[in-house]
Write a protein that holds these residues in place. Structure first.
Motif, short mmCIF file in Angstrom:
data_model
loop_
_atom_site.label_atom_id
_atom_site.label_comp_id
_atom_site.label_asym_id
_atom_site.label_seq_id
_atom_site.Cartn_x
_atom_site.Cartn_y
_atom_site.Cartn_z
N MET A 1 0.84 -1.19 0.00
CA MET A 1 0.00 0.00 0.00
C MET A 1 0.88 1.25 0.00
N LYS A 2 0.50 2.24 -0.81
CA LYS A 2 1.22 3.51 -0.88
C LYS A 2 0.39 4.57 -0.16
N LEU A 3 0.96 5.16 0.89
CA LEU A 3 0.24 6.10 1.73
C LEU A 3 0.84 7.49 1.59
N ILE A 4 -0.02 8.49 1.46
CA ILE A 4 0.45 9.87 1.29
C ILE A 4 -0.27 10.81 2.25
N ARG A 5 0.38 11.95 2.47
CA ARG A 5 -0.28 13.14 3.03
C ARG A 5 -0.35 14.15 1.90
N PHE A 6 -1.48 14.83 1.78
CA PHE A 6 -1.62 15.74 0.66
C PHE A 6 -2.50 16.94 1.02
N ASP A 7 -2.37 17.97 0.19
CA ASP A 7 -3.15 19.20 0.33
C ASP A 7 -3.04 19.77 1.75
N GLU A 8 -4.11 19.80 2.50
CA GLU A 8 -4.06 20.40 3.84
C GLU A 8 -3.90 19.36 4.94
N LEU A 64 -9.05 11.03 -6.82
CA LEU A 64 -8.40 12.21 -7.37
C LEU A 64 -7.19 11.76 -8.19
N SER A 65 -6.79 12.56 -9.14
CA SER A 65 -5.56 12.29 -9.86
C SER A 65 -4.37 12.69 -8.99
N LEU A 66 -3.35 11.85 -8.99
CA LEU A 66 -2.16 12.17 -8.21
C LEU A 66 -1.56 13.50 -8.64
N ASP A 67 -1.66 13.82 -9.91
CA ASP A 67 -1.13 15.09 -10.42
C ASP A 67 -1.90 16.30 -9.90
N ALA A 68 -3.10 16.06 -9.40
CA ALA A 68 -3.95 17.18 -8.97
C ALA A 68 -3.80 17.52 -7.49
N VAL A 69 -3.00 16.75 -6.76
CA VAL A 69 -2.85 17.00 -5.33
C VAL A 69 -1.43 17.47 -5.04
N ARG A 70 -1.27 18.15 -3.91
CA ARG A 70 0.05 18.61 -3.48
C ARG A 70 0.56 17.66 -2.40
N LEU A 71 1.65 17.00 -2.71
CA LEU A 71 2.19 15.99 -1.81
C LEU A 71 3.02 16.64 -0.71
N LEU A 72 2.73 16.26 0.54
CA LEU A 72 3.41 16.80 1.71
C LEU A 72 4.32 15.75 2.32
N ALA A 73 5.11 16.15 3.30
CA ALA A 73 5.96 15.19 4.02
C ALA A 73 5.08 14.09 4.58
N PRO A 74 5.39 12.83 4.31
CA PRO A 74 4.52 11.74 4.76
C PRO A 74 4.35 11.67 6.27
N VAL A 75 5.44 11.91 7.03
CA VAL A 75 5.37 11.81 8.50
C VAL A 75 6.03 13.06 9.10
N PRO A 76 5.37 14.20 9.03
CA PRO A 76 6.01 15.43 9.53
C PRO A 76 6.21 15.45 11.03
N ALA A 77 5.45 14.62 11.76
CA ALA A 77 5.56 14.60 13.22
C ALA A 77 6.40 13.41 13.70
N ALA A 78 7.30 12.92 12.85
CA ALA A 78 8.25 11.90 13.32
C ALA A 78 8.95 12.44 14.55
N SER A 79 9.08 11.63 15.58
CA SER A 79 9.74 12.15 16.78
C SER A 79 11.22 12.37 16.54
N LYS A 80 11.79 11.69 15.52
CA LYS A 80 13.19 11.88 15.18
C LYS A 80 13.49 11.33 13.80
N VAL A 81 14.47 11.94 13.16
CA VAL A 81 15.03 11.45 11.91
C VAL A 81 16.47 11.04 12.23
N ILE A 82 16.75 9.76 12.11
CA ILE A 82 18.04 9.18 12.49
C ILE A 82 18.84 8.97 11.21
N ALA A 83 20.01 9.57 11.13
CA ALA A 83 20.78 9.52 9.89
C ALA A 83 22.16 8.92 10.13
#
Length: 291
Positions: A1-8, A64-83
């Motif tokens: 499954m492909k999950l997105i956050r989009f628009d607002e 909706l068409s994927l081209d018609a939505v604005r894609l946002l960061a999938p997990v903006p509230a990640a508690s941390k990004v480990i690099a």
């Protein structure tokens, strides 16, 4: 499954034919004025949501068409990004580094640096001689809370994968300061659940700038592999659903400038194209002088 956050801050599934099925009524969208935790909640409770979402995918009458939505960061509230730095031998050689990830460990990028496929990389207003580079990385999204996770159980704690560009100002300042600007961690275009990707140990990842291929590598060449990254991070801190691990970059890192178009692609995961623009913030004294 492909999950997105989009628009607002709505939550969607990308179905066959690049159609977006809005499932915000099932999961609940991000709430205005509150931390954007809807995707974290979906990841944490995915076992409960999955049959409902699959049924919605099969029965949805509108999309909706994927081209018609604005894609946002999938997990903006990640508690941390480990690099994990210096996690490919070829990148270590091009940067003149002798220490590799297994001995060096990891660093953290702030969640505020995350952005999505529909948002540009905004370069800070720093000294004009400073070089800002791209780094092509696979994002590993944590799905289950855990501490001291043994490497043989890493899969129990991984939810899915995404593409991630680790953007960095080159210099001798602390690494986190050079990698922490807003939009310096584009991720997307979606999260692909682990069941769709299968074995991630041999995924090819590539990055282009304006159609010039800059980076081309395979996860089989990681110095510290994905099980090792999960194990090492969890030995230090508790991993939470929605946390992100950036796996490290291969050789070929190079500069980006306003007007560039950066494309990143990982097989079986996806691809996205990000624009680069000049911003007017970041005028503090830290990066006022040449490197």
């Amino acid at each position: 499954m492909k999950l997105i956050r989009f628009d607002e801050g709505r939550i969607g599934i990308v179905a066959e034919g690049d159609r977006v099925i809005d499932v915000s009524d099932v999961v609940g969208p991000d709430l205005p004025g509150s931390p954007p935790v809807a995707m974290n909640r979906l990841i944490d409770m995915y076992a409960q949501y999955e049959p409902i979402l699959k049924k919605r995918t099969l029965s949805a009458s509108t999309s909706l068409s994927l081209d018609a939505v604005r894609l946002l960061a999938p997990v903006p509230a990640a508690s941390k990004v480990i690099a994990y730095p210096v996690n490919y031998d070829d990148h270590a050689r091009e940067m003149g580094q002798s220490v590799r990830a297994p001995a060096q460990g990891f660093f953290l990028k702030p969640p505020s640096s995350l952005s999505g496929a529909g948002e540009p990389i905004v370069l800070p207003a720093i000294d004009a001689s400073r070089r800002v580079d791209h780094e092509c990385e696979l994002a590993i999204v944590i799905g289950k809370r855990g501490r001291d996770i043994p490497r043989e159980k890493w899969q129990e704690h991984v939810f899915g994968y995404s593409c991630l560009i680790d953007v960095v100002v080159r210099g001798k300042e602390e690494r986190v300061a050079r990698k922490a600007f807003d939009t310096f961690c584009p991720m997307g275009p979606w999260i692909v659940t682990a069941d769709e990707v299968g074995d991630p140990s041999r995924l090819r990842g590539r990055l282009w700038v304006n159609d010039e291929l800059r980076q081309d590598a395979n996860n089989r060449d990681l110095v510290l592999d994905i099980p090792g990254m999960v194990e090492m991070a969890s030995q230090v801190m508790t991993l939470e659903p929605g946390d992100i691990i950036a796996g490290g970059t291969p050789a070929g890192v190079g500069p980006i400038k306003p007007g560039d178009r950066v494309r990143i692609e990982f097989e079986r995961v996806g691809s996205m194209v990000i624009g680069v623009v000049q911003g007017d913030s970041g005028r503090g004294p830290l990066f006022r002088q040449p490197a």
